[in-house]
Scaffold this motif. Structure first.
Motif, PDB file in Angstrom:
ATOM      1  N   GLU A 161       9.376   8.655   4.994  1.00  0.00           N
ATOM      2  CA  GLU A 161       9.599  10.070   5.312  1.00  0.00           C
ATOM      3  C   GLU A 161       8.675  11.000   4.535  1.00  0.00           C
ATOM      4  N   THR A 162       8.211  10.556   3.386  1.00  0.00           N
ATOM      5  CA  THR A 162       7.310  11.398   2.582  1.00  0.00           C
ATOM      6  C   THR A 162       5.847  11.010   2.738  1.00  0.00           C
ATOM      7  N   ALA A 163       5.575   9.965   3.524  1.00  0.00           N
ATOM      8  CA  ALA A 163       4.187   9.535   3.746  1.00  0.00           C
ATOM      9  C   ALA A 163       3.507  10.457   4.754  1.00  0.00           C
ATOM     10  N   PRO A 164       2.167  10.536   4.734  1.00  0.00           N
ATOM     11  CA  PRO A 164       1.450  11.326   5.744  1.00  0.00           C
ATOM     12  C   PRO A 164       1.844  10.892   7.149  1.00  0.00           C
ATOM     13  N   ALA A 165       2.045  11.884   8.023  1.00  0.00           N
ATOM     14  CA  ALA A 165       2.610  11.632   9.347  1.00  0.00           C
ATOM     15  C   ALA A 165       1.559  11.131  10.327  1.00  0.00           C
ATOM     16  N   GLN A 166       1.054   9.939  10.063  1.00  0.00           N
ATOM     17  CA  GLN A 166       0.123   9.296  10.984  1.00  0.00           C
ATOM     18  C   GLN A 166       0.917   8.536  12.064  1.00  0.00           C
ATOM     19  N   PRO A 167       0.284   8.245  13.223  1.00  0.00           N
ATOM     20  CA  PRO A 167       1.029   7.594  14.307  1.00  0.00           C
ATOM     21  C   PRO A 167       1.706   6.283  13.900  1.00  0.00           C
ATOM     22  N   HIS A 168       0.996   5.459  13.132  1.00  0.00           N
ATOM     23  CA  HIS A 168       1.570   4.178  12.730  1.00  0.00           C
ATOM     24  C   HIS A 168       2.776   4.396  11.815  1.00  0.00           C
ATOM     25  N   THR A 169       2.700   5.384  10.954  1.00  0.00           N
ATOM     26  CA  THR A 169       3.820   5.717  10.074  1.00  0.00           C
ATOM     27  C   THR A 169       5.004   6.216  10.882  1.00  0.00           C
ATOM     28  N   GLU A 170       4.751   7.064  11.882  1.00  0.00           N
ATOM     29  CA  GLU A 170       5.838   7.584  12.709  1.00  0.00           C
ATOM     30  C   GLU A 170       6.536   6.459  13.473  1.00  0.00           C
ATOM     31  N   TYR A 171       5.767   5.483  13.898  1.00  0.00           N
ATOM     32  CA  TYR A 171       6.374   4.327  14.572  1.00  0.00           C
ATOM     33  C   TYR A 171       7.347   3.618  13.630  1.00  0.00           C
ATOM     34  N   HIS A 172       6.886   3.262  12.431  1.00  0.00           N
ATOM     35  CA  HIS A 172       7.757   2.554  11.487  1.00  0.00           C
ATOM     36  C   HIS A 172       8.924   3.436  11.037  1.00  0.00           C
ATOM     37  N   LEU A 173       8.671   4.723  10.826  1.00  0.00           N
ATOM     38  CA  LEU A 173       9.738   5.627  10.407  1.00  0.00           C
ATOM     39  C   LEU A 173      10.826   5.697  11.472  1.00  0.00           C
ATOM     40  N   GLY A 174      10.421   5.789  12.735  1.00  0.00           N
ATOM     41  CA  GLY A 174      11.414   5.832  13.804  1.00  0.00           C
ATOM     42  C   GLY A 174      12.271   4.582  13.838  1.00  0.00           C
ATOM     43  N   VAL A 175      11.666   3.411  13.633  1.00  0.00           N
ATOM     44  CA  VAL A 175      12.443   2.174  13.610  1.00  0.00           C
ATOM     45  C   VAL A 175      13.460   2.202  12.466  1.00  0.00           C
TER      46      VAL A 175
ATOM     47  N   ASP B 101       0.829  -1.207   0.000  1.00  0.00           N
ATOM     48  CA  ASP B 101       0.000   0.000   0.000  1.00  0.00           C
ATOM     49  C   ASP B 101       0.863   1.256   0.000  1.00  0.00           C
ATOM     50  N   LEU B 102       1.923   1.259   0.817  1.00  0.00           N
ATOM     51  CA  LEU B 102       2.828   2.408   0.833  1.00  0.00           C
ATOM     52  C   LEU B 102       3.448   2.624  -0.534  1.00  0.00           C
ATOM     53  N   LEU B 103       3.862   1.525  -1.173  1.00  0.00           N
ATOM     54  CA  LEU B 103       4.490   1.617  -2.490  1.00  0.00           C
ATOM     55  C   LEU B 103       3.533   2.188  -3.528  1.00  0.00           C
ATOM     56  N   LEU B 104       2.276   1.745  -3.509  1.00  0.00           N
ATOM     57  CA  LEU B 104       1.331   2.121  -4.559  1.00  0.00           C
ATOM     58  C   LEU B 104       0.592   3.413  -4.259  1.00  0.00           C
ATOM     59  N   SER B 105       0.354   3.710  -2.964  1.00  0.00           N
ATOM     60  CA  SER B 105      -0.448   4.894  -2.627  1.00  0.00           C
ATOM     61  C   SER B 105       0.337   5.991  -1.933  1.00  0.00           C
ATOM     62  N   GLY B 106       1.542   5.672  -1.460  1.00  0.00           N
ATOM     63  CA  GLY B 106       2.342   6.670  -0.764  1.00  0.00           C
ATOM     64  C   GLY B 106       1.990   6.821   0.701  1.00  0.00           C
ATOM     65  N   ALA B 107       1.143   5.951   1.250  1.00  0.00           N
ATOM     66  CA  ALA B 107       0.724   6.060   2.651  1.00  0.00           C
ATOM     67  C   ALA B 107       0.692   4.688   3.295  1.00  0.00           C
ATOM     68  N   VAL B 108       1.041   4.656   4.594  1.00  0.00           N
ATOM     69  CA  VAL B 108       0.917   3.432   5.379  1.00  0.00           C
ATOM     70  C   VAL B 108      -0.487   3.412   5.980  1.00  0.00           C
ATOM     71  N   PRO B 109      -1.284   2.393   5.708  1.00  0.00           N
ATOM     72  CA  PRO B 109      -2.634   2.368   6.269  1.00  0.00           C
ATOM     73  C   PRO B 109      -2.600   2.222   7.785  1.00  0.00           C
ATOM     74  N   GLU B 110      -3.440   2.984   8.461  1.00  0.00           N
ATOM     75  CA  GLU B 110      -3.580   2.814   9.898  1.00  0.00           C
ATOM     76  C   GLU B 110      -4.276   1.469  10.164  1.00  0.00           C
ATOM     77  N   PRO B 111      -3.885   0.765  11.219  1.00  0.00           N
ATOM     78  CA  PRO B 111      -4.489  -0.561  11.493  1.00  0.00           C
ATOM     79  C   PRO B 111      -6.002  -0.472  11.653  1.00  0.00           C
ATOM     80  N   ARG B 112      -6.693  -1.480  11.107  1.00  0.00           N
ATOM     81  CA  ARG B 112      -8.157  -1.515  11.216  1.00  0.00           C
ATOM     82  C   ARG B 112      -8.615  -2.045  12.562  1.00  0.00           C
ATOM     83  N   ARG B 113      -7.735  -2.756  13.250  1.00  0.00           N
ATOM     84  CA  ARG B 113      -8.087  -3.298  14.561  1.00  0.00           C
ATOM     85  C   ARG B 113      -6.876  -3.202  15.469  1.00  0.00           C
ATOM     86  N   VAL B 114      -7.134  -3.254  16.748  1.00  0.00           N
ATOM     87  CA  VAL B 114      -6.057  -3.164  17.723  1.00  0.00           C
ATOM     88  C   VAL B 114      -5.287  -4.482  17.733  1.00  0.00           C
TER      89      VAL B 114
END
Length: 652
Positions: A471-485, A441-454
């Motif tokens: 780094e260029t994806a929308p700065a959602q919490p899940h993206t920030e987690y993966h970006l930090g790693v 999804d990130l590759l095709l849409s440029g965004a990491v989808p937020e999880p649908r369930r906990v």
């Protein structure tokens, strides 16, 4: 008979692998082996350069595999059997593509050490590994992260017009696809193994390869060398004589006291080979084309720690083993540069060898190795191996036929991203699975989808191209987690902390980010703050977890273990006890947490209760190779010698 390839099932007593650890492994590899700069003086120039070449920072993007136990039940394991009238080769495609058995039919001899059980132990770079057979180690110094992972496998046309088996995967530590072609000519006593490692990228990559063969330890090991580089668990590298140094013949594995590696210094231009022969002169020989220059002996030794490990990895009374290995460099501490858009390829051969026992086991080392070299020349001349390599190489690009086993979807994701052309090793898009889906999804849409369930977060990709996309994806919490790693893996620690802190402000699930920040605090020397964050992260996880399913139990155990360590490190036994109380009962009963309980009781001042934990008995299933925690805790509790069942010490 013509060579046949068939699928089959092998039933072994086996311990289940269990779930992977969901916490990203931010720390350095537990078994990182390096030679300090001051110790590199006087080494051959190419060795010194390769010793320093891009050592592994972490095992990211793979995950730790520590969910296994030690309860074994009869389990069916899928195999691929390659057979001619001389040899029967049994391969385990779902467990790293290991050759489990190499059976020589005319003599009725098993040429390998064949483990009668499947028992994972913490020897691979990412945890789970098992002993026996022939394994293919790629990636970085140590046992591959693919030790217990499935590989792709298929039938392929062999150079002699018959069939061979191709194994292939995408090695993720270095982002290098590789293949192993198992070719057994119809009338051959030798299994040929064609190996190719490719670098499809536009920059060089470091490469590591060692083919590792387990053989019964009572055999004598011979190689065409008079010197070896010795590397023991004291972590020093020094040149020693072969076969004898410190008054003992080190080519006889059962006679050594402590575990050690011996990397034979095979002279340039000498045919590379290594053999292990029994008292009657019978055994296994491995040889190759010159690209695979290194040869090694690993022995467990006769000390109590080595004997305990041997029992631990199989069953008492089944006999010990040693390892004879072949690699791209002189030692396993080196990584070899593979230029952009290029490849390494070579051919190996494995088969029976019979030598005159009085010569092969005699005191005259030159006569012993000359005898084995002569018998190898009779059985399989070097020219025959070179010709087989030339015949195999054009077939390395052959499109595989019938699929025999399926590996991971990570190669398909990389091929989708970069449109790599990799003849011979297809990574079809159909192999993409749930773990790859967010990255697709990130590759095709440029965004990491937020999880649908906990749920505990999925794995993070850390290669520069994926980090750039994060780094260029929308700065959602899940993206920030993966970006930090990904930033942490790249060494940008301050930016990783900022990404995690940004994500924390809006995250519905806080514990994954808090745990990452706790690791950052711990690594920067802020132990109290790390303990605070670990405690907060564990509180958040316990409030969030939805059930007692495998994913949540694994997350609770993994975070609880780290939180206990952090809290005990700063003397906060009461807070550690609060973590202990909220672990699942089944987790508290495991050996790793029984050891943690002893440490906790000791911190609380109840040494008698801590000693009773040892007296009652426990087994730490994921005890790490070289780990000395059992002895350290015991020494704090008792002046008595460490009981044999807990003695895994690998050095004096």
């Amino acid at each position: 008979m013509a060579t046949t390839v068939r699928r089959d099932v092998l039933t072994l007593p086996a311990a289940g692998l269990g779930p992977d650890n969901p916490l990203p492994p931010l720390g350095p590899p537990a078994r990182a082996r390096r030679v300090e700069i001051r110790d590199r003086e006087g080494l051959p120039r190419d060795m010194a350069r390769q010793l320093a070449h891009e050592p592994l920072r972490s095992v990211l993007p793979t995950r730790r595999r520590d969910g296994y136990g030690r309860e074994r039940t009869a389990t069916d394991i899928e195999t691929i059997v390659i057979e001619n009238e001389r040899l029967r080769v049994t391969v385990l495609p779902g467990l790293g593509g290991r050759v489990h058995s190499l059976f020589h039919k005319p003599t009725g001899r098993e040429l390998l050490y064949r483990n009668p059980v499947f028992q994972p132990a913490d020897f691979a770079l990412n945890g789970a590994w098992y002993s026996g057979g022939i394994e293919w180690n790629i990636g970085a110094t140590g046992h591959t992260t693919l030790s217990c992972a499935p590989l792709h496998a298929a039938r392929v046309s062999a150079p002699d017009g018959g069939e061979m088996v191709r194994l292939w995967e995408w090695e993720r530590l270095r982002d290098t696809p590789f293949q192993v072609d198992l070719w057994l000519p119809a009338d051959s006593d030798f299994l040929y193994v064609g190996v190719r490692v490719r670098n499809p990228h536009e920059k060089p990559v470091p490469v590591y390869w060692w083919s590792n063969t387990a053989v019964p330890e009572e055999r004598r090991v011979l190689a065409p060398a008079d010197e070896a580089w010795h590397h023991g668990y004291a972590r020093t590298l020094r040149k020693v004589a072969v076969p004898e140094h410190d008054g003992e013949d080190r080519t006889r594995p059962a006679r050594a006291e402590f575990a050690a590696d011996y990397f034979y210094d095979v002279p340039d231009g000498t045919r590379p080979w290594i053999a292990a022969v029994d008292a009657d002169g019978h055994g296994l020989v491995q040889t190759s084309t010159p690209r695979l220059r290194g040869r090694k002996l690993f022995m467990w030794g006769s000390g109590p720690g080595g004997r305990r490990w041997q029992e631990w990895l199989t069953e008492p009374g089944t006999g010990g083993y040693a390892e004879i290995q072949a690699g791209l460099a002189r030692t396993q501490l080196e990584h070899v540069r593979l230029d952009a858009e290029s490849e390494f390829a070579w051919l190996e051969a494995y088969g029976p060898l019979s030598a005159a026992p009085d010569a092969a086991h005699g005191d005259d080392w030159a006569a012993a190795r000359d005898e084995v070299a002569a018998r190898l020349a009779d059985a399989l001349p070097a020219e025959t191996v070179a010709a087989a390599y030339e015949r195999w190489l054009p077939h390395a690009d052959t499109t595989p036929g019938e699929v025999l086993a399926t590996g991971s979807g990570w190669g398909a994701l990389e091929v989708l991203r970069a449109r790599y052309e990799l003849p011979g090793t297809p990574f079809p898009e159909a192999t993409l699975g749930p773990e790859q889906e967010p990255w697709r999804d990130l590759l095709l849409s440029g965004a990491v989808p937020e999880p649908r369930r906990v749920a505990p977060p999925g794995p993070t990709l850390v290669a520069p191209h994926w980090r750039d996309m994060l780094e260029t994806a929308p700065a959602q919490p899940h993206t920030e987690y993966h970006l930090g790693v990904a930033q942490w893996h790249a060494g940008d620690l301050a930016q990783a902390v900022r990404s995690w802190e940004r994500g924390l402000a809006l995250a519905p699930s806080r514990w994954p980010l808090l745990r990452c920040l706790a690791v950052a605090d711990r690594e920067s020397g802020h132990g109290e703050r790390a303990a605070d964050r670990y405690a907060e992260a564990f509180d958040d996880l316990c409030a969030e977890r939805r059930d007692d399913g495998a994913a949540w139990v694994a997350a609770t155990a993994a975070l609880g273990r780290e939180a206990l360590d952090a809290l005990l490190a700063v003397g906060r036994a009461e807070a550690a006890r609060a973590v202990w109380a909220r672990l699942h009962p089944g987790t508290r009963a495991t050996g790793r947490f029984r050891l943690a309980e002893a440490r906790l009781l000791l911190a609380e001042g109840d040494a008698a209760a801590a000693l009773a934990v040892f007296t009652d008995g426990f087994e730490v299933a994921d005890l790490r190779e070289g780990e000395e925690s059992l002895g350290e805790v015991w020494a704090a509790l008792s002046d008595e010698p460490l009981p044999d069942r807990y003695d895994f010490r690998m050095r004096p």
